[in-house]
Scaffold this active site. Structure first.
Site, PDB file in Angstrom:
ATOM      1  N   HIS A  81      37.022  63.128  53.512  1.00  0.00           N
ATOM      2  CA  HIS A  81      36.354  63.801  54.628  1.00  0.00           C
ATOM      3  C   HIS A  81      37.108  63.644  55.942  1.00  0.00           C
ATOM      4  CE1 HIS A  81      34.631  60.162  56.598  1.00  0.00           C
ATOM      5  NE2 HIS A  81      34.560  59.676  55.378  1.00  0.00           N
ATOM      6  N   CYS A  93      34.487  55.776  51.061  1.00  0.00           N
ATOM      7  CA  CYS A  93      35.030  57.130  51.140  1.00  0.00           C
ATOM      8  C   CYS A  93      36.408  57.115  51.808  1.00  0.00           C
ATOM      9  CB  CYS A  93      34.080  58.041  51.911  1.00  0.00           C
ATOM     10  SG  CYS A  93      32.599  58.484  50.985  1.00  0.00           S
TER      11      CYS A  93
END
Length: 488
Positions: free
Chosen positions: A406, A425
């Protein structure tokens, strides 16, 4: 008027004769490769066996570096068939050599690609799971490359990381493997100009002539060792340098071998794919046999590690929410609310559950003291916008751990040499550039609506790995084992 038949080039006529002999002699899995191509030879050029055969023999001679036995691929038999075809280039002799070379090549590629067990990779999609490759698929992939010779010389079916570590391991053994394994006392700091007795041991350990002088030759040798082992190359033998020296070459050779096995799980550059290395906190993306780009990432912290996993990136989510992990709701959000902040002011919202369409919860309906104490949980998410922790886009490969790639508004972390700060992440240094690579153009949201999902034109494999030995222009660099996985 009937069209005039075009003359057949002598080389093509010769190959046609070889094709007839291949058709007569081929069977099994090799037939599945040769038949769709009209039994056209793979290794014949200009009425002779081409240089790609020499490249294959050279690779076979070196496969002990891959943990394989060259004799398994019958290099003497291949050499004999090639010499017979050279001496008497009849279609039958050329066909025999072509079939034998294809059989040996397919077996070698399959063995090089076969991963070791226990590497810790989790596979999320059948498309990325290791499987025993079909020989016809391996040969077909080789046949469509611009140069079969180059493909063999670079082992283009293997990850570039693997091949560079393979070279680095050989170079490491030559450079450091045969030096005396003597211990240098720790607890002392050896530096240029010093005259302490321990310098004699340091010189001996690094293969320099006997003596007690910390001279220019020793400084250069220490710097070289430091550079090759991921240490600050200042020429001073401090605590970390002495620890590295006392580990010995065998330790680092095992580390190189371990990381080679990790990279054996990665595809070759002819497969369009993304690699994320959590140890070095970097990302690479490949297609058509070449590296298309690389960038920094922020990976998981020691307590919230980025796992080793492989999946298929299938869609991008524009204007994403950030579902805040419950532990962060407890430790960060709840205390702010108890100190007078509001969910609206924080650009957050609370939700009744974790379903796809949850009902909103009023701030006043939540026992924030219980949440802060860890007695209860509540789902809180950050709304899309410039301050959203996901940035403007996230790239999704569905998994039950909630791991994805992301964007991020927190740019300062990319300036740090060690970038292990996320909750698992992968934060991207340049999400827009990666998006253009995925889509062939910049993905753009349709207005301000949250969570807009855009499927990729073609799903792209992504491999999250962990490399504590990484190839460099000088060989290999050893990185800190941040997650403590090397001992496993």
């Amino acid at each position: 008027m009937a069209a005039r038949a075009q003359p057949v080039a002598p080389a093509d006529a010769a190959k046609s004769s070889v094709a007839l002999e291949i058709r007569a002699g081929v069977s099994g899995k090799l037939k599945e490769f040769y038949a769709p191509r009209g039994y056209w030879p793979l290794w014949v050029e200009k009425e002779a066996i081409g240089p790609q055969a020499d490249a294959l023999l050279a690779l076979i001679a070196s496969v002990d570096g891959d943990g394989l036995d060259p004799r398994d691929y019958d290099p003497r038999g291949l050499q004999r068939l090639i010499e017979e075809a050279d001496a008497s280039p009849s279609p039958k002799a050329l066909a025999r050599a072509d079939l034998a070379l294809s059989k040996a090549f397919a077996a070698l590629v399959a063995d090089m690609r076969r991963p070791a067990r226990g590497m810790g990779m989790r596979y999320l999609d059948p498309e990325v799971e290791p499987r025993d490759p079909d020989p016809s698929d391996l040969l077909r992939a080789a046949a469509i490359t611009p140069s079969l010779t180059d493909y063999i010389q670079t082992a283009g079916w293997m990850s570039p990381f693997y091949m560079r570590l393979r070279t680095a391991r050989s170079d490491y053994q030559a450079k450091w493997g045969d030096l005396p394994h003597v211990s240098v006392p720790d607890g002392v700091k050896l530096r240029p100009g010093g005259r302490v007795p321990e310098i004699a041991l340091l010189r001996h350990r690094l293969g320099l002539p006997d003596g007690t002088a910390y001279d220019k030759a020793l400084v250069a040798r220490v710097r070289s060792f430091q550079s090759d082992h991921g240490l600050t190359a200042d020429g001073v033998a401090g605590a970390q340098t002495i620890i590295g020296l006392n580990r010995g070459a065998a330790y680092y050779e095992r580390l190189l071998a371990l990381n080679m096995e990790r990279t054996r799980l990665l595809p070759g550059p002819w497969v369009r794919h993304v690699v994320v290395d959590a140890a070095s906190a970097r990302l690479w993306y490949y297609s058509k046999g070449a590296l298309d780009g690389t960038m920094k990432v922020v990976a998981g912290a020691k307590d919230t590690q980025t796992p080793m996993m492989a999946g298929m990136i299938r869609y991008a989510t524009l204007n994403p929410y950030w579902n805040i992990p419950p532990d962060l709701v407890q430790s960060r959000v709840a205390p702010k609310i108890l100190n007078g902040a509001s969910l609206k002011g924080l650009h957050y919202e609370a939700l009744a559950d974790w379903s796809a369409n949850p009902a909103p919860l009023a701030q006043s309906a939540i026992d924030w003291g219980s949440v802060a104490a860890g007695r209860s949980e509540v789902r809180v998410r950050q709304l899309p916008g410039g301050d959203n922790a996901m940035g403007r886009v996230k790239f999704m490969f569905p998994n039950d751990l909630g791991i994805y790639l992301h964007d991020t508004p927190s740019r300062d972390l990319f300036a740090k040499p060690a970038r292990h700060f996320s909750n698992g992440c992968v934060r991207l240094e340049d999400a827009q550039r990666l998006g253009r690579w995925f889509f062939g153009k910049q993905p753009v949201a349709d207005g301000s609506a949250p969570e807009q999902h855009q499927p990729l034109p073609q799903p792209v494999p992504v491999f999250l790995t962990y490399l504590t030995a990484v190839p460099t222009a000088q060989g290999a660099q050893f990185l800190p084992d941040v997650y403590g996985r090397d001992g496993e």
